[in-house]
Design an enzyme around this catalytic site. Structure first.
Site: not given
Ligand code: SAH
Length: 356
Positions: A92, A338
């Site tokens: 997605e 995401c």
């Molecule tokens: N793996 C990479 C990129 C993907 S996630 C990383 O960890 O940075 C993109 C961002 O969304 C990251 O900062 C992740 O920690 C955050 N994220 C994931 N789930 C989330 C949630 N439930 N609420 C807020 N941010 C979230």
């Protein structure tokens, strides 16, 4: 045999394919590259002869990514995409329409193996890495989708913040970055691209050495190792100071400030004393802190703090001269975060309620 993904080839590789495999003159590569950047299918490459197109169809696929569903927010025009890959996997992405240009959030893996406690993408682990063509293909498919309505519009900024850990799929991600920046490709400036990582320190040094002027976002989410280890398994492999040292190195190498992402989680990391500690740890680093009130993931027992707590956290950072903002929530009505849409579709399919 898997068909070759043309979008994943550099200009030189495409030329070699055209001359060696297709036995065609070199200029055909330019024609094909032009179609690829515009998101055409092989069938639509009308300046190639029918037999040549037929041969190409046998050997290759233009864009391996197909938009299977598009869901547009009624609140802010944010649009969420569900894409299908050639092997049936789903990924997605989300398009945010800003005044300063459309920004597309792309995925780099099917699933993720980093295991962060708050993240929907990692709940079933990593299924596989995406190829460079599958990362680029998301941008190409979305450009085509936008242009059906507004021919002059296109993706202007890219954030590697969808499902997956970009530095865990290093070679394909670096290849993607070079391809998307190619003048005869989409020609998107690397300065308009952010790569977000949970902090794979060794790979961060490798990435700094590539000399690509991409903005680095680091998912920090805690003011110290003790808290970080509770929510991010990667913190057991690399300590807080090690991660910050790698960020500092990135700043020195690229001259670009680092963005720290900090998801505020109720009763865990969102107290003003955590803001104090964070400010102390980040002092002297060229950086900006992006505060994200946690998107609740129903499978996990974690929630965002109330608005007052979020604002108090921001104020405290500012007081300590740390540049920070609260991320605006977008696409709240379309499973914007995401991993959430894919999971919803997969679980609807399992329970037989899906309509895709
Ligand atoms: N793996 C990479 C990129 C993907 S996630 C990383 O960890 O940075 C993109 C961002 O969304 C990251 O900062 C992740 O920690 C955050 N994220 C994931 N789930 C989330 C949630 N439930 N609420 C807020 N941010 C979230």
């Amino acid at each position: 045999m898997d068909r070759i993904q043309l979008l994943g080839l550099t200009g030189e590789e495409l030329e070699r394919f055209v001359t060696d495999e297709l036995k065609q003159p070199r200029y055909r590569a330019g024609q094909i590259a032009d179609w690829l950047a515009r998101g055409a299918d092989i069938d639509g490459m009308t300046n190639l002869s029918a037999p040549l197109r037929a041969r190409l169809l046998e050997l290759a696929v233009a864009n391996p990514v197909r938009i299977q569903g598009a869901f547009r927010s009624k609140l802010d025009d944010t649009e969420k995409f569900l894409y299908a890959l050639p092997d049936g996997n789903l990924i997605e992405g989300v398009l945010m329409r800003y005044h300063h240009g459309d920004t597309l959030c792309v995925s780099t893996q099917v699933g993720c193996r980093m295991g962060c406690a708050f993240c929907a993408s990692t709940l079933e682990g990593r299924v596989r890495d995406l190829t460079a063509a599958e990362i680029l293909g998301q941008v190409v498919a979305v450009n085509r989708h936008i242009q059906a309505e507004q021919p002059d519009r296109r993706v202007h900024n890219i954030v590697l913040m969808g499902s997956g850990e970009p530095l865990d799929n290093y070679d394909n991600v670096v290849r993607f970055l070079r391809l998307v920046n190619a003048p005869k490709g989409l020609n998107i400036s690397l300065r308009n691209i952010s790569l977000s990582t949970c902090g794979l320190v060794r790979r961060m040094y490798d990435f700094a050495a590539e000399g690509l002027p991409v903005t680095l976002s680091l998912s920090l989410h805690a003011p110290n190792d003790e808290i970080r280890r509770k929510i991010m398994p990667v913190a057991n492999a690399y300590g807080y100071e090690e991660v910050l040292a790698a960020c500092k190195y990135y700043v020195e190498k690229t001259g670009r400030r680092v963005i720290f992402e900090y998801a505020l989680i109720r009763d865990l990391n969102s107290d003003v004393r955590h803001a104090e500690e964070l400010a102390r740890r980040l002092r002297g680093l060229r950086c900006h802190v992006n505060l994200i009130p946690l998107n609740d993931v129903k499978e996990r027992n974690l929630a965002a703090p109330d608005r007052r707590t979020v604002e108090a956290f921001l104020k405290r950072l500012e007081l300590k001269h740390i540049s920070a903002t609260i991320r605006r929530e977008m696409g709240a009505d379309i499973e914007g975060a995401c991993g959430q849409l894919r999971r919803k579709v997969l679980s609807d399919m399992e329970s037989g309620t899906g309509n895709t």
